[in-house]
Motif scaffolding. Sequence first.
Motif, short mmCIF file in Angstrom:
data_model
loop_
_atom_site.label_atom_id
_atom_site.label_comp_id
_atom_site.label_asym_id
_atom_site.label_seq_id
_atom_site.Cartn_x
_atom_site.Cartn_y
_atom_site.Cartn_z
N ALA A 287 0.66 -1.08 -0.01
CA ALA A 287 0.13 0.01 0.08
C ALA A 287 0.92 1.29 0.11
N ASN A 288 2.17 1.10 0.45
CA ASN A 288 2.91 2.17 0.69
C ASN A 288 3.64 2.56 -0.62
N ILE B 284 2.00 2.39 -3.65
CA ILE B 284 0.77 3.26 -4.28
C ILE B 284 1.09 4.64 -3.75
N CYS B 285 1.15 4.70 -2.63
CA CYS B 285 1.10 6.45 -1.94
C CYS B 285 2.36 7.07 -1.98
N ASN B 286 3.53 6.42 -2.16
CA ASN B 286 4.80 7.02 -2.05
C ASN B 286 5.75 6.53 -3.45
N GLU B 287 5.43 7.22 -4.60
CA GLU B 287 6.42 6.96 -5.79
C GLU B 287 7.77 6.46 -5.51
N PRO C 208 0.74 4.82 4.37
CA PRO C 208 -0.31 4.69 3.49
C PRO C 208 -1.39 6.03 3.67
N GLN C 209 -2.05 6.56 2.50
CA GLN C 209 -2.95 7.10 2.91
C GLN C 209 -4.15 6.29 3.64
N TYR D 147 -5.79 3.53 2.28
CA TYR D 147 -5.27 2.27 1.90
C TYR D 147 -4.53 1.68 3.27
N CYS D 148 -4.88 2.04 4.39
CA CYS D 148 -4.38 1.45 5.59
C CYS D 148 -5.28 -0.07 5.85
N SER E 52 -6.69 -2.54 -3.67
CA SER E 52 -5.40 -1.66 -4.64
C SER E 52 -3.91 -2.28 -4.32
N SER F 98 -0.94 -3.79 -6.42
CA SER F 98 0.25 -3.32 -6.33
C SER F 98 1.14 -4.48 -6.12
#
Length: 359
Positions: A138-139, A141-144, A314-315, A318-319, A324, A328
């Motif tokens: 999930a991380n 997704i949130c942090n490119e 994560p946002q 997404y926690c 998603s 990923s």
Amino acid sequence: MSSYFKIAKKKFKKLKHKKDIIVLAIESSCDETSIAVVKNGMQVLSNIVSSQIDIHKKFGGVVPEIASRNHLIVIDDVLQEALETANVTLKQIDAIAVTYGAGLMGALLVGVTYAKSLAFALQIPLIKVNHIEAHISANYICNENLKPKFIALIVSGGHTALVLVENYSTFKLIGSTHDDAVGECFDKVAKVLGLGYPGGPIIDEIAKKGVACINFAKINNVNTSFDFSYSGLKSAVINYLHKAKQNKVEINVADVCASFEKTAIDVLIKKSILACKKFKINKLVIAGGVSANNYLRKNLKIECLENNIQLFMPQIKYCTDNASMVASEGYFKIRSGKNLANLKLTAEPGLNLKYSKKL
Ligand code: KG4
Ligand code: ZN
């Protein structure tokens, strides 16, 4: 080898080098039916989550049989909505990813069977995904910019662990809980306080109005290892409530919540920072339902800043469980040529992270 698997294997090999990969993922391990369409592991085209919280609330927790039945009822509609929102057709999907463990047997089986049917009908690869690895993903997704190596604090309803993530699929266990998971402890404490289910978000809210003035700390996690223990803390709260009742002392629920939350979370923060220092890694990632906790997010940020550690979270959406993160994780497995499943895939309720060794 079945003719389906021959085709899937061939496509899987080619997929590894394809420029853009669209994965459709299914998550049904507990009480959320979720389907997502994600491009290249990070670009979420849709993420539909149908929660059963309202159904299970009256029982004070998830009833496995009811969960499975409800996954079955909603899964077709969730798929339709995921495709429509993403504005893609099934023909554009390159692979199906699915959570096959850990979780509830019946609930997992709904997702796994649905995923197998889709993969077979579309003659595309099926990727098996470990739920805990997905939480870590999930991380991404949130942090490119996030890339291993890093330390991950995994905190959910079923897991509490500190893990060294060496690369996308090598995990070394640093420490874990001896008994209850931290999320489970939030849920149980909320239940004895009569606050409802799930307990984590409710305690999170109520704790904001209270003062952490009750000392539950001595009972919990006093040892110096990276392991955790939450059953003592749960008992301490129950004992406190019983004593107050016996002595006819009115309790302040907000103060109990704030004190419990502080005790439960401070140890996670302390050991996460210590792990970063011990292994000389200045990147920390949090994952799982409890990573939505406001006290944890706020205080971990402060501690990481003070200790020069880069923190990734994560946002909030997404926690907790969502598809998603499964998509990923599936994407990274495709890129590394791993986790292709055949149609014999079944649910593994007790699946853990595949730790390469305990540090
Ligand atoms: O990751 P998750 O959705 O499911 C599992 O894989 O277990 O985590 C659910 C857990 C529940 O125990 C829930 O109470 C907890 O995460 N949780 C929270 C918060 N939001 C969810 N705990 C503390 N604070 C929150 N804000
Ligand atoms: Zn989860």
